[in-house]
Design a protein around this motif. Sequence first.
Motif, PDB file in Angstrom:
ATOM      1  N   ASP A  52      -6.193 -12.068 -10.852  1.00 26.63           N
ATOM      2  CA  ASP A  52      -6.608 -13.216 -10.031  1.00 26.63           C
ATOM      3  C   ASP A  52      -5.389 -14.065  -9.698  1.00 26.63           C
ATOM      4  N   ILE A  53      -5.164 -14.275  -8.394  1.00 27.53           N
ATOM      5  CA  ILE A  53      -4.028 -15.063  -7.920  1.00 27.53           C
ATOM      6  C   ILE A  53      -4.566 -16.244  -7.125  1.00 27.53           C
ATOM      7  N   ASP A  54      -4.043 -17.434  -7.377  1.00 28.61           N
ATOM      8  CA  ASP A  54      -4.417 -18.585  -6.560  1.00 28.61           C
ATOM      9  C   ASP A  54      -4.029 -18.320  -5.105  1.00 28.61           C
ATOM     10  N   HIS A  55      -4.902 -18.764  -4.182  1.00 31.69           N
ATOM     11  CA  HIS A  55      -4.668 -18.501  -2.764  1.00 31.69           C
ATOM     12  C   HIS A  55      -3.307 -18.990  -2.289  1.00 31.69           C
ATOM     13  N   GLU A  56      -2.890 -20.173  -2.779  1.00 31.00           N
ATOM     14  CA  GLU A  56      -1.625 -20.733  -2.312  1.00 31.00           C
ATOM     15  C   GLU A  56      -0.420 -19.982  -2.873  1.00 31.00           C
ATOM     16  N   SER A  57      -0.642 -19.131  -3.859  1.00 31.75           N
ATOM     17  CA  SER A  57       0.456 -18.370  -4.460  1.00 31.75           C
ATOM     18  C   SER A  57       0.546 -16.949  -3.911  1.00 31.75           C
ATOM     19  N   PHE A  58      -0.298 -16.630  -2.959  1.00 30.02           N
ATOM     20  CA  PHE A  58      -0.363 -15.252  -2.450  1.00 30.02           C
ATOM     21  C   PHE A  58      -0.170 -15.245  -0.941  1.00 30.02           C
ATOM     22  N   THR A  59       0.613 -14.308  -0.433  1.00 26.96           N
ATOM     23  CA  THR A  59       0.763 -14.199   1.016  1.00 26.96           C
ATOM     24  C   THR A  59       0.955 -12.738   1.419  1.00 26.96           C
ATOM     25  N   CYS A 102       0.835  -1.195   0.000  1.00 22.76           N
ATOM     26  CA  CYS A 102       0.000   0.000   0.000  1.00 22.76           C
ATOM     27  C   CYS A 102       0.874   1.251   0.000  1.00 22.76           C
ATOM     28  N   GLN A 103       0.239   2.413  -0.075  1.00 23.88           N
ATOM     29  CA  GLN A 103       0.983   3.665  -0.172  1.00 23.88           C
ATOM     30  C   GLN A 103       1.837   3.950   1.054  1.00 23.88           C
ATOM     31  N   CYS A 104       1.351   3.604   2.261  1.00 16.69           N
ATOM     32  CA  CYS A 104       2.096   3.964   3.473  1.00 16.69           C
ATOM     33  C   CYS A 104       3.091   2.885   3.892  1.00 16.69           C
ATOM     34  N   GLY A 105       3.001   1.688   3.290  1.00 16.18           N
ATOM     35  CA  GLY A 105       3.960   0.633   3.594  1.00 16.18           C
ATOM     36  C   GLY A 105       3.562  -0.289   4.730  1.00 16.18           C
ATOM     37  N   ALA A 106       2.396  -0.060   5.347  1.00 12.10           N
ATOM     38  CA  ALA A 106       1.963  -0.917   6.462  1.00 12.10           C
ATOM     39  C   ALA A 106       1.575  -2.310   5.980  1.00 12.10           C
ATOM     40  N   ILE A 107       1.121  -2.409   4.737  1.00 12.18           N
ATOM     41  CA  ILE A 107       0.690  -3.684   4.160  1.00 12.18           C
ATOM     42  C   ILE A 107       1.619  -4.035   3.001  1.00 12.18           C
ATOM     43  N   ARG A 108       2.172  -5.248   3.040  1.00 15.98           N
ATOM     44  CA  ARG A 108       2.992  -5.732   1.922  1.00 15.98           C
ATOM     45  C   ARG A 108       2.532  -7.137   1.572  1.00 15.98           C
ATOM     46  N   PHE A 109       2.691  -7.508   0.296  1.00 21.10           N
ATOM     47  CA  PHE A 109       2.325  -8.855  -0.119  1.00 21.10           C
ATOM     48  C   PHE A 109       3.352  -9.390  -1.101  1.00 21.10           C
ATOM     49  N   ALA A 110       3.328 -10.703  -1.287  1.00 18.45           N
ATOM     50  CA  ALA A 110       4.204 -11.358  -2.253  1.00 18.45           C
ATOM     51  C   ALA A 110       3.391 -12.370  -3.041  1.00 18.45           C
ATOM     52  N   VAL A 111       3.725 -12.501  -4.317  1.00 22.86           N
ATOM     53  CA  VAL A 111       3.042 -13.429  -5.222  1.00 22.86           C
ATOM     54  C   VAL A 111       4.093 -14.357  -5.809  1.00 22.86           C
ATOM     55  N   SER A 112       3.805 -15.661  -5.795  1.00 26.73           N
ATOM     56  CA  SER A 112       4.807 -16.633  -6.251  1.00 26.73           C
ATOM     57  C   SER A 112       4.457 -17.277  -7.585  1.00 26.73           C
TER      58      SER A 112
END
Length: 96
Positions: free
Chosen positions: A50-57, A13-23
């Motif tokens: 659309d990302i598969d649940h197991e590929s997103f964290t 997100c813009q402020c950096g509080a939320i980060r994610f990774a996609v595999s």
Amino acid sequence: MTAATKPILTGGCQCGAIRFAVSALPVRVSICHCRMCQKASGAPFASFADIDHESFTWTRGKPAAFRSSSIAERDFCRDCGTPSASAASTARGSRS
Ligand SMILES: [Zn+2]
Ligand SMILES: [Zn+2]
């Protein structure tokens, strides 16, 4: 997704509080012109990958969620308001 899986894409997100990774690559990329997507994005349409649940964290923080309709929940950062993810509660296989 395990910690050993190397992400191919990261974001946040813009402020950096939320980060994610996609595999893995998105299963589908689309745009939606519905009224709720227009309101949520403040734009003529919203775009989705659309990302598969197991590929997103989530790798930092957890988003807040707003149920925008009976079939959809939209995640956003509670600090800066950036929309981060959207989940449809209907079967994801029933795509048109
Ligand atoms: Zn934020
Ligand atoms: Zn929509």
